[in-house]
Design a protein around this motif. Structure first.
Motif, PDB file in Angstrom:
ATOM      1  N   LEU A   1     -24.760 -90.320 -17.216  1.00  0.00           N
ATOM      2  CA  LEU A   1     -23.457 -90.506 -16.578  1.00  0.00           C
ATOM      3  C   LEU A   1     -22.503 -89.496 -17.194  1.00  0.00           C
ATOM      4  N   ILE A   2     -21.816 -88.724 -16.352  1.00  0.00           N
ATOM      5  CA  ILE A   2     -20.899 -87.701 -16.844  1.00  0.00           C
ATOM      6  C   ILE A   2     -19.572 -87.826 -16.113  1.00  0.00           C
ATOM      7  N   GLU A   3     -18.504 -87.883 -16.892  1.00  0.00           N
ATOM      8  CA  GLU A   3     -17.149 -87.828 -16.346  1.00  0.00           C
ATOM      9  C   GLU A   3     -16.595 -86.452 -16.679  1.00  0.00           C
ATOM     10  N   SER A   4     -16.023 -85.768 -15.684  1.00  0.00           N
ATOM     11  CA  SER A   4     -15.477 -84.427 -15.882  1.00  0.00           C
ATOM     12  C   SER A   4     -14.055 -84.342 -15.356  1.00  0.00           C
ATOM     13  N   ARG A   5     -13.324 -83.341 -15.872  1.00  0.00           N
ATOM     14  CA  ARG A   5     -11.954 -83.085 -15.410  1.00  0.00           C
ATOM     15  C   ARG A   5     -11.781 -81.601 -15.159  1.00  0.00           C
ATOM     16  N   LYS A   6     -11.019 -81.283 -14.139  1.00  0.00           N
ATOM     17  CA  LYS A   6     -10.742 -79.891 -13.784  1.00  0.00           C
ATOM     18  C   LYS A   6      -9.759 -79.276 -14.775  1.00  0.00           C
ATOM     19  N   ASN A   7     -10.058 -78.066 -15.222  1.00  0.00           N
ATOM     20  CA  ASN A   7      -9.186 -77.274 -16.096  1.00  0.00           C
ATOM     21  C   ASN A   7      -8.799 -77.972 -17.401  1.00  0.00           C
ATOM     22  N   ALA A   8      -9.642 -78.818 -17.901  1.00  0.00           N
ATOM     23  CA  ALA A   8      -9.354 -79.544 -19.157  1.00  0.00           C
ATOM     24  C   ALA A   8      -9.838 -78.730 -20.352  1.00  0.00           C
ATOM     25  N   ARG A   9      -9.328 -79.081 -21.529  1.00  0.00           N
ATOM     26  CA  ARG A   9      -9.793 -78.391 -22.739  1.00  0.00           C
ATOM     27  C   ARG A   9     -11.185 -78.895 -23.111  1.00  0.00           C
ATOM     28  N   GLN A  10     -11.873 -78.110 -23.912  1.00  0.00           N
ATOM     29  CA  GLN A  10     -13.236 -78.449 -24.301  1.00  0.00           C
ATOM     30  C   GLN A  10     -13.236 -79.551 -25.346  1.00  0.00           C
ATOM     31  N   GLU A  11     -13.731 -80.690 -24.950  1.00  0.00           N
ATOM     32  CA  GLU A  11     -13.892 -81.836 -25.850  1.00  0.00           C
ATOM     33  C   GLU A  11     -14.703 -82.866 -25.082  1.00  0.00           C
ATOM     34  N   ILE A  12     -15.807 -83.277 -25.660  1.00  0.00           N
ATOM     35  CA  ILE A  12     -16.661 -84.253 -24.981  1.00  0.00           C
ATOM     36  C   ILE A  12     -16.922 -85.437 -25.909  1.00  0.00           C
TER      37      ILE A  12
ATOM     38  N   ILE B   1     -26.509 -78.889 -14.912  1.00  0.00           N
ATOM     39  CA  ILE B   1     -25.261 -79.604 -14.644  1.00  0.00           C
ATOM     40  C   ILE B   1     -24.100 -78.951 -15.386  1.00  0.00           C
ATOM     41  N   PHE B   2     -24.286 -78.684 -16.687  1.00  0.00           N
ATOM     42  CA  PHE B   2     -23.210 -78.064 -17.466  1.00  0.00           C
ATOM     43  C   PHE B   2     -22.866 -76.675 -16.947  1.00  0.00           C
ATOM     44  N   ASN B   3     -23.870 -75.918 -16.531  1.00  0.00           N
ATOM     45  CA  ASN B   3     -23.611 -74.591 -15.960  1.00  0.00           C
ATOM     46  C   ASN B   3     -22.779 -74.687 -14.689  1.00  0.00           C
ATOM     47  N   MET B   4     -23.119 -75.619 -13.816  1.00  0.00           N
ATOM     48  CA  MET B   4     -22.370 -75.767 -12.560  1.00  0.00           C
ATOM     49  C   MET B   4     -20.954 -76.299 -12.808  1.00  0.00           C
ATOM     50  N   LEU B   5     -20.808 -77.227 -13.730  1.00  0.00           N
ATOM     51  CA  LEU B   5     -19.467 -77.716 -14.052  1.00  0.00           C
ATOM     52  C   LEU B   5     -18.597 -76.561 -14.536  1.00  0.00           C
ATOM     53  N   SER B   6     -19.143 -75.742 -15.406  1.00  0.00           N
ATOM     54  CA  SER B   6     -18.405 -74.602 -15.931  1.00  0.00           C
ATOM     55  C   SER B   6     -18.034 -73.623 -14.818  1.00  0.00           C
ATOM     56  N   LYS B   7     -18.943 -73.384 -13.925  1.00  0.00           N
ATOM     57  CA  LYS B   7     -18.702 -72.459 -12.807  1.00  0.00           C
ATOM     58  C   LYS B   7     -17.485 -72.886 -11.990  1.00  0.00           C
ATOM     59  N   TYR B   8     -17.291 -74.184 -11.820  1.00  0.00           N
ATOM     60  CA  TYR B   8     -16.181 -74.709 -11.025  1.00  0.00           C
ATOM     61  C   TYR B   8     -15.019 -75.201 -11.892  1.00  0.00           C
ATOM     62  N   ARG B   9     -15.007 -74.757 -13.170  1.00  0.00           N
ATOM     63  CA  ARG B   9     -13.942 -75.069 -14.121  1.00  0.00           C
ATOM     64  C   ARG B   9     -13.742 -76.579 -14.311  1.00  0.00           C
TER      65      ARG B   9
END
Length: 77
Positions: free
Chosen positions: A40-51, A11-19
């Motif tokens: 459960l994962i919430e993601s944002r496009k082109n956001a800074r690294q912070e989880i 999942i993290f690899n694919m999220l990174s691939k699509y920024r």
């Protein structure tokens, strides 16, 4: 996104691939003494690294009886 915890690496690899940057993550387990069955994962496009890692959500406190956390979620709907 709702997915299986054993796929987190993929999942993290694919999220990174699509920024897409994961922003919040929460594990979900049926009972307090069982292993997590969902993530459960919430993601944002082109956001800074912070989880932000939220506390694990336990669904049931006894067979057929929702936990206080789940009841609170249902009351807020």
């Amino acid at each position: 996104m709702i997915h299986r915890p054993d796929r987190l690496s993929e999942i993290f690899n694919m999220l990174s691939k699509y920024r897409l940057e994961p922003k919040t993550l929460r594990l979900v387990q049926p009972f307090s003494d069982s292993a997590p069955t969902m993530v459960l994962i919430e993601s944002r496009k082109n956001a800074r690294q912070e989880i932000k890692i939220l506390p694990t959500l336990v669904i049931y406190k006894a067979q057929g009886e929702y936990s206080d956390s789940v009841n609170k979620i249902y009351m807020n709907l």
